[in-house]
Design a protein around this motif. Sequence first.
Motif, short mmCIF file in Angstrom:
data_model
loop_
_atom_site.label_atom_id
_atom_site.label_comp_id
_atom_site.label_asym_id
_atom_site.label_seq_id
_atom_site.Cartn_x
_atom_site.Cartn_y
_atom_site.Cartn_z
N PRO A 5 53.41 110.38 17.00
CA PRO A 5 53.68 109.16 17.76
C PRO A 5 52.40 108.51 18.28
O PRO A 5 51.44 109.20 18.64
N VAL A 6 52.41 107.20 18.32
CA VAL A 6 51.27 106.42 18.80
C VAL A 6 51.64 105.84 20.16
O VAL A 6 52.73 105.30 20.33
N ASN A 7 50.74 105.97 21.13
CA ASN A 7 50.94 105.45 22.50
C ASN A 7 52.22 106.00 23.13
O ASN A 7 53.01 105.28 23.71
N HIS A 8 52.40 107.31 23.03
CA HIS A 8 53.59 107.96 23.59
C HIS A 8 53.63 107.74 25.10
O HIS A 8 52.59 107.79 25.77
N PRO A 9 54.81 107.51 25.69
CA PRO A 9 54.88 107.25 27.14
C PRO A 9 54.39 108.40 28.01
O PRO A 9 53.93 108.18 29.13
N LEU A 10 54.49 109.65 27.53
CA LEU A 10 54.02 110.79 28.30
C LEU A 10 52.57 111.17 27.99
O LEU A 10 52.11 112.24 28.39
N ARG A 11 51.86 110.31 27.31
CA ARG A 11 50.46 110.57 26.96
C ARG A 11 49.61 110.95 28.16
O ARG A 11 48.84 111.91 28.09
N PRO A 12 49.71 110.25 29.30
CA PRO A 12 48.89 110.64 30.46
C PRO A 12 49.19 112.05 30.96
O PRO A 12 48.29 112.75 31.42
N VAL A 13 50.44 112.47 30.87
CA VAL A 13 50.80 113.83 31.30
C VAL A 13 50.14 114.86 30.40
O VAL A 13 49.52 115.83 30.89
N TYR A 14 50.25 114.68 29.08
CA TYR A 14 49.65 115.62 28.15
C TYR A 14 48.12 115.62 28.27
O TYR A 14 47.49 116.66 28.19
N ARG A 15 47.56 114.45 28.46
CA ARG A 15 46.11 114.33 28.62
C ARG A 15 45.64 115.09 29.87
O ARG A 15 44.63 115.78 29.85
N THR A 16 46.41 114.97 30.96
CA THR A 16 46.07 115.67 32.20
C THR A 16 46.18 117.18 32.02
O THR A 16 45.30 117.93 32.47
N LEU A 17 47.24 117.64 31.37
CA LEU A 17 47.40 119.08 31.14
C LEU A 17 46.26 119.65 30.29
O LEU A 17 45.73 120.71 30.59
N ALA A 18 45.90 118.94 29.24
CA ALA A 18 44.79 119.39 28.40
C ALA A 18 43.48 119.38 29.18
O ALA A 18 42.66 120.29 29.05
N GLY A 19 43.27 118.35 29.99
CA GLY A 19 42.06 118.28 30.81
C GLY A 19 41.99 119.41 31.82
O GLY A 19 40.93 120.00 32.04
N LEU A 20 43.12 119.73 32.45
CA LEU A 20 43.14 120.84 33.42
C LEU A 20 42.90 122.18 32.74
O LEU A 20 42.18 123.04 33.27
N ALA A 21 43.49 122.38 31.57
CA ALA A 21 43.25 123.62 30.83
C ALA A 21 41.78 123.72 30.43
O ALA A 21 41.16 124.79 30.55
N GLY A 22 41.21 122.62 29.97
CA GLY A 22 39.78 122.61 29.62
C GLY A 22 38.90 122.86 30.83
O GLY A 22 37.90 123.57 30.75
N PHE A 23 39.29 122.30 31.98
CA PHE A 23 38.54 122.52 33.21
C PHE A 23 38.59 123.99 33.63
O PHE A 23 37.59 124.56 34.07
N TYR A 24 39.75 124.62 33.49
CA TYR A 24 39.87 126.05 33.80
C TYR A 24 38.94 126.87 32.91
O TYR A 24 38.25 127.78 33.40
N VAL A 25 38.92 126.56 31.61
CA VAL A 25 38.04 127.28 30.69
C VAL A 25 36.58 127.05 31.07
O VAL A 25 35.77 127.99 31.07
N PHE A 26 36.23 125.81 31.42
CA PHE A 26 34.86 125.49 31.80
C PHE A 26 34.44 126.25 33.06
O PHE A 26 33.37 126.87 33.10
N VAL A 27 35.28 126.24 34.09
CA VAL A 27 34.95 126.91 35.35
C VAL A 27 34.87 128.43 35.15
O VAL A 27 33.98 129.09 35.70
#
Length: 164
Positions: A5-27
């Motif tokens: 899907p392109v421009n999915h309505p829940l895109r910001p939610v998935y983006r936030t979850l991936a960013g938080l998981a990446g931040f956990y790995v970074f920290v």
Amino acid sequence: MAHIPVNHPLRPVYRTLAGLAGFYVFVSGVLGVARAWGDPLFARDSTWALGLRLNMASAILSLIFGGLVVAANILGGRQEHLVNIAAGAISLATGFVSLALLQHANFLNFSMTNVIVSFVFGLTFLTAGLYDKVGSPEDADTEDGFRHGHLRLPHAGVTHGRAG
């Protein structure tokens, strides 16, 4: 044929979850480097950071990997989509390889907790990558038409004209 899907309505939610998981790995990588400082690169001791067992090598890899995922999710766009899909595949592969090598060749000093976290984050990154594709409104409408059957792709091997 499956379509992302392109421009999915829940895109910001998935983006936030991936960013938080990446931040956990970074920290965890930052804390792992701080706690494993002075140890051999592939030491197999009990250095823990944020619930993950690390050595200097795995801490450095976590630092780089998490930083890349966080940076891609901050920048957004096509690179975010591609990095999340790649990060998901890499995390899942790391989990499987680490699980196979856990008892005998554990050069990254992983524990079963690391393997489970790798699987969970791999699925998180992969899911985010499948739903965070961005495009123009026309691209989104075209993709929506294909997904809901309003538009059809020509089938491979179909010839137009006389059969000969």
